[in-house]
Scaffold this motif. Sequence first.
Motif, PDB file in Angstrom:
ATOM      1  N   THR A 172       0.900  -1.072  -0.064  1.00  0.00           N
ATOM      2  CA  THR A 172       0.088   0.089  -0.116  1.00  0.00           C
ATOM      3  C   THR A 172       0.845   1.269  -0.084  1.00  0.00           C
ATOM      4  O   THR A 172       0.598   2.340  -0.796  1.00  0.00           O
ATOM      5  CB  THR A 172      -0.879  -0.160   1.165  1.00  0.00           C
ATOM      6  N   ARG A 173       1.934   1.429   0.878  1.00  0.00           N
ATOM      7  CA  ARG A 173       2.869   2.393   0.843  1.00  0.00           C
ATOM      8  C   ARG A 173       4.516   1.476   0.710  1.00  0.00           C
ATOM      9  O   ARG A 173       4.553   0.624   1.439  1.00  0.00           O
ATOM     10  CB  ARG A 173       2.606   3.165   2.293  1.00  0.00           C
ATOM     11  N   LEU A 174       5.281   2.509   0.282  1.00  0.00           N
ATOM     12  CA  LEU A 174       6.518   2.088   0.451  1.00  0.00           C
ATOM     13  C   LEU A 174       7.107   1.722   1.843  1.00  0.00           C
ATOM     14  O   LEU A 174       7.931   0.582   1.929  1.00  0.00           O
ATOM     15  CB  LEU A 174       7.603   3.071  -0.249  1.00  0.00           C
ATOM     16  N   VAL A 197       3.105   3.934  -7.693  1.00  0.00           N
ATOM     17  CA  VAL A 197       4.743   3.807  -8.679  1.00  0.00           C
ATOM     18  C   VAL A 197       4.918   2.288  -8.754  1.00  0.00           C
ATOM     19  O   VAL A 197       4.497   1.387  -7.828  1.00  0.00           O
ATOM     20  CB  VAL A 197       5.698   4.385  -7.627  1.00  0.00           C
ATOM     21  N   SER A 198       5.285   2.145  -9.954  1.00  0.00           N
ATOM     22  CA  SER A 198       5.727   0.629 -10.282  1.00  0.00           C
ATOM     23  C   SER A 198       7.224   0.522 -10.900  1.00  0.00           C
ATOM     24  O   SER A 198       7.660   1.629 -11.274  1.00  0.00           O
ATOM     25  CB  SER A 198       4.808  -0.004 -11.285  1.00  0.00           C
ATOM     26  N   THR A 199       7.809  -0.552 -10.684  1.00  0.00           N
ATOM     27  CA  THR A 199       9.189  -0.789 -11.017  1.00  0.00           C
ATOM     28  C   THR A 199       9.084  -1.150 -12.797  1.00  0.00           C
ATOM     29  O   THR A 199      10.250  -1.577 -13.167  1.00  0.00           O
ATOM     30  CB  THR A 199      10.051  -1.882 -10.512  1.00  0.00           C
ATOM     31  N   ARG A 200       7.832  -1.176 -13.220  1.00  0.00           N
ATOM     32  CA  ARG A 200       7.840  -1.712 -14.472  1.00  0.00           C
ATOM     33  C   ARG A 200       8.617  -0.373 -15.603  1.00  0.00           C
ATOM     34  O   ARG A 200       9.058  -0.989 -16.717  1.00  0.00           O
ATOM     35  CB  ARG A 200       6.342  -1.885 -15.215  1.00  0.00           C
ATOM     36  N   GLY A 201       8.844   0.571 -15.235  1.00  0.00           N
ATOM     37  CA  GLY A 201       9.534   1.727 -15.786  1.00  0.00           C
ATOM     38  C   GLY A 201      10.750   2.026 -15.278  1.00  0.00           C
ATOM     39  O   GLY A 201      10.985   2.165 -13.825  1.00  0.00           O
ATOM     40  N   VAL A 224      11.776   6.911  -8.527  1.00  0.00           N
ATOM     41  CA  VAL A 224      10.691   7.451  -7.552  1.00  0.00           C
ATOM     42  C   VAL A 224      10.557   6.674  -6.530  1.00  0.00           C
ATOM     43  O   VAL A 224      10.756   7.202  -5.032  1.00  0.00           O
ATOM     44  CB  VAL A 224       9.404   7.558  -8.106  1.00  0.00           C
ATOM     45  N   LEU A 225      10.821   5.346  -6.790  1.00  0.00           N
ATOM     46  CA  LEU A 225      10.816   4.229  -5.526  1.00  0.00           C
ATOM     47  C   LEU A 225      12.062   4.678  -4.824  1.00  0.00           C
ATOM     48  O   LEU A 225      12.205   4.529  -3.475  1.00  0.00           O
ATOM     49  CB  LEU A 225      11.028   3.044  -6.024  1.00  0.00           C
ATOM     50  N   THR A 226      13.140   4.872  -5.142  1.00  0.00           N
ATOM     51  CA  THR A 226      14.533   5.284  -4.605  1.00  0.00           C
ATOM     52  C   THR A 226      14.360   6.470  -3.782  1.00  0.00           C
ATOM     53  O   THR A 226      14.796   6.414  -2.583  1.00  0.00           O
ATOM     54  CB  THR A 226      15.702   5.238  -5.646  1.00  0.00           C
TER      55      THR A 226
END
Length: 180
Positions: free
Chosen positions: A63-65, A96-100, A106-108
Amino acid sequence: MARIGYARVSTLDQDLETQLARLKAEGCGIVRAEKVSGGTREGRAELATVIEFLRPGDELVVTRLDRLGRDTRDVLNLIHEAEQRRAFVTVLDPHVSTRGEMGKIVLTVLGMVAEMERRFIKERQREGIERAKAEGVYAGGKRWLDRERIKMLHADGSGPSAIARALGCSRTQVYRILRE
């Protein structure tokens, strides 16, 4: 391709229901949950199970990082492990997804923010304890290990490793109590 949800709260008195409902509503066929700190990966058996279960094309959804972790290195390592398994990580809020490539950036950044937030929480906690000590109302944290049992097991010939396994704690804690 499976959507696998992972939910986590830090303490036993916190509620997982909101996260579980959201993950199921997002189409996660499998949802694993645990009540454990996100500061490290230590003791997070459900997360280890999810990572081990990931197959190519699967998606790990949180749900959240900060549910995945509050340490930037741990979060990045988890994302890397998912990628090694050719799976993706998706965070729902913000989506946000790691697909791109942009998602990875953004996840970093979000991982760094989660770690910073954890530091702020610890700082506020430390300040609160110092204030309580100054006012004479701080009694310390609740002891959850049975010190007498540890000493008894040791006296009966059990080693620190066996005692730690039996009581579900670390050897360091056992050694510390034996030195008291």
